[in-house]
Design an enzyme around this catalytic site. Structure first.
Site, PDB file in Angstrom:
ATOM      1  CE  LYS A 106      12.913  -3.564   9.049  1.00 26.93           C
ATOM      2  NZ  LYS A 106      12.969  -2.187   8.522  1.00 26.93           N
ATOM      3  N   GLY A 135      11.604  -4.079   0.248  1.00 27.62           N
ATOM      4  CA  GLY A 135      11.885  -2.834  -0.455  1.00 27.62           C
ATOM      5  C   GLY A 135      11.143  -2.800  -1.777  1.00 27.62           C
ATOM      6  CG  ASP A 202      15.693  -5.692   8.899  1.00 25.10           C
ATOM      7  OD1 ASP A 202      14.931  -4.715   8.987  1.00 25.10           O
ATOM      8  OD2 ASP A 202      15.978  -6.240   7.812  1.00 25.10           O
ATOM      9  CE  LYS A 206      13.349  -6.085   5.983  1.00 23.25           C
ATOM     10  NZ  LYS A 206      14.616  -5.829   5.265  1.00 23.25           N
TER      11      LYS A 206
END
Length: 436
Positions: A106, A135, A202, A206
């Protein structure tokens, strides 16, 4: 029967999951493909460190990337080593040689996705990265295919399992933020340095990828406004529960007539909303399209086997393309198509505001005047004076631009009667489906 060979970069948590899942489900995978699928070589840092793994007899470990890049039998390269360098260089060279690539990276894709996809198309190769966002949750391919007849209005995700676990523990077990973080680290959901997760970075990477695919325009991590969960307190969790909400770290991308917005922030989410039911380390992506209305994709957002499921799904998709001679024909990101990115602070949201004030006459009047001067209307207000010298005031305001609410917050801090503005949290509300 034909054999299709794979080169695997990385044999850690995800790489070993790919290897084991292929062995576990080989019969079903090869029956679907009509050919044998073999990992021929795997790149590792030190071959001696992998003696504990059950390595198939026909899989060769190597410390030299040339063994994979220069092997003409290898048609698909799977990159699960992570990081920007040297992963980017390895991927670009593999694509330049006509090898198709699957990646779960990512960090790399959110920054360099358009360049990588353009390189793949120029060399009639595929680049796929389903595992880079959710995932094991299938979301990127549905955005590219199943939902492509829609104009996507919004993509809202709980796409970081660490923060969702922490907030769930705070809600369900009345834990403090620090205790919930410690529990997440003990369970292996949080790193020793959890900054990327709890700081929202994070999730930002995404949502940049999701926005780029859903809105057909390149959104990078730099375009995402980011706020983490470090300031969320147990008091905020309790007020949310009392008012009929839960607090979630949301990654929110919206498409407007004049451009797109992308942001990550903690938010009050109504208990009636499907995202409110996403607990623990689970992830979900909620998509609003002008034809489909709303759909939600839910599942485990990380872990060896869930991520391997997504990686091998991409491998199988590429295998079908190789069999049909159709690789390199799906440029899902364009190098020359930057998004018009709007400032999320210009959008209107309801906000929850919690402050500690003097427990004295006239305080409410002073506070109300600050809101009125900036045109922000108070929807509901509670006051708790259970402390001798101070009181706690909680407000929810009607939708107002984030910039307005920020000015109000600063003005409140200047009042002598306000000891502290303890919390300022958005109340999530969907944008209307204006296309129908």
């Amino acid at each position: 029967m034909e054999t299709l060979y794979i080169g695997l970069l990385g044999l850690g948590t995800v790489g070993s999951g790919v290897m084991n899942t292929l062995e576990m489900n080989r019969r079903e995978i090869e029956a679907d493909l009509g050919c044998r699928l073999r990992i021929k070589r795997a790149l590792v840092k030190d071959v001696r460190e992998y003696g504990h793994l059950q390595i198939p007899a026909d899989l060769q470990l190597t410390e030299n990337i040339r063994d994979i890049l220069d092997d003409d039998e290898i048609q698909i390269m799977v990159e699960v080593m992570g990081g920007i360098t040297p992963a980017k260089e390895f991927i670009l060279e593999a694509l330049a040689k006509g090898k198709s690539v699957v990646s779960a990276n990512k960090d790399l894709i959110s920054l360099h996705g358009p360049e990588i996809v353009a390189t793949a198309v120029r060399n009639r190769a595929d680049f796929m990265c389903e595992a880079s966002v959710g995932g094991g949750i299938p979301i990127l391919l549905p955005l590219q295919k199943s939902l492509k007849a829609n104009r996507i209005r919004a993509i809202v995700g709980i796409i970081n399992g660490t923060t969702n676990y922490i907030l769930s523990e705070m809600t369900d077990k009345n834990m403090s933020y620090q205790d919930a973080l410690a529990a997440a680290q003990e369970q292996g959901y949080a790193e020793a340095d959890p900054t990327s997760d709890v700081g929202g970075w994070d999730a930002a990477r995404k949502i940049a990828i999701l926005s780029s695919i859903g809105f057909h325009a390149n959104v990078t991590t730099d375009d995402v406004q980011v706020e983490g969960i470090e300031a969320v307190s147990q008091q905020d969790i309790q007020f949310a529960t009392e008012f009929g909400y839960v607090i979630k770290l949301l990654a929110v991308a919206e498409q407007h007539e004049s451009g797109v917005t992308a942001a990550v922030y903690p938010a009050f989410v109504s208990k009636e909303h499907p995202l409110a039911a996403v607990r623990g380390a689970y992830n979900a992506v909620y998509v609003v399209g002008n034809a489909v209305d709303d759909v939600m994709f839910y599942g485990k957002g990380a872990g060896s086997y869930p991520t391997a499921s997504a990686v091998l799904g991409d491998v199988m998709e590429i295998a079908h393309h190789l069999q049909r001679g159709t690789t390199g024909q799906n440029p899902w990101l364009a190098e020359d198509n930057p998004a018009t990115v709007l400032d999320p602070a210009e959008l209107e949201n309801s906000y929850y505001i919690r402050m500690i004030v003097d427990n004295a006459p006239g305080v409410l009047a002073d506070i109300s005047r600050v809101f009125a001067e900036d045109g922000v209307s108070i929807k509901t207000m509670w006051q708790r004076g259970n402390l001798e010298a101070t009181a706690e005031i909680v407000m929810v305001v009607y939708p107002a631009a984030g910039r307005q609410v920020a000015r109000v917050s600063e003005a409140l801090k200047q009042l002598s009667c306000v000891r502290r503005v303890a919390s300022l949290i958005r109340v999530y509300e969907e944008i209307p489906n204006a296309d129908r």
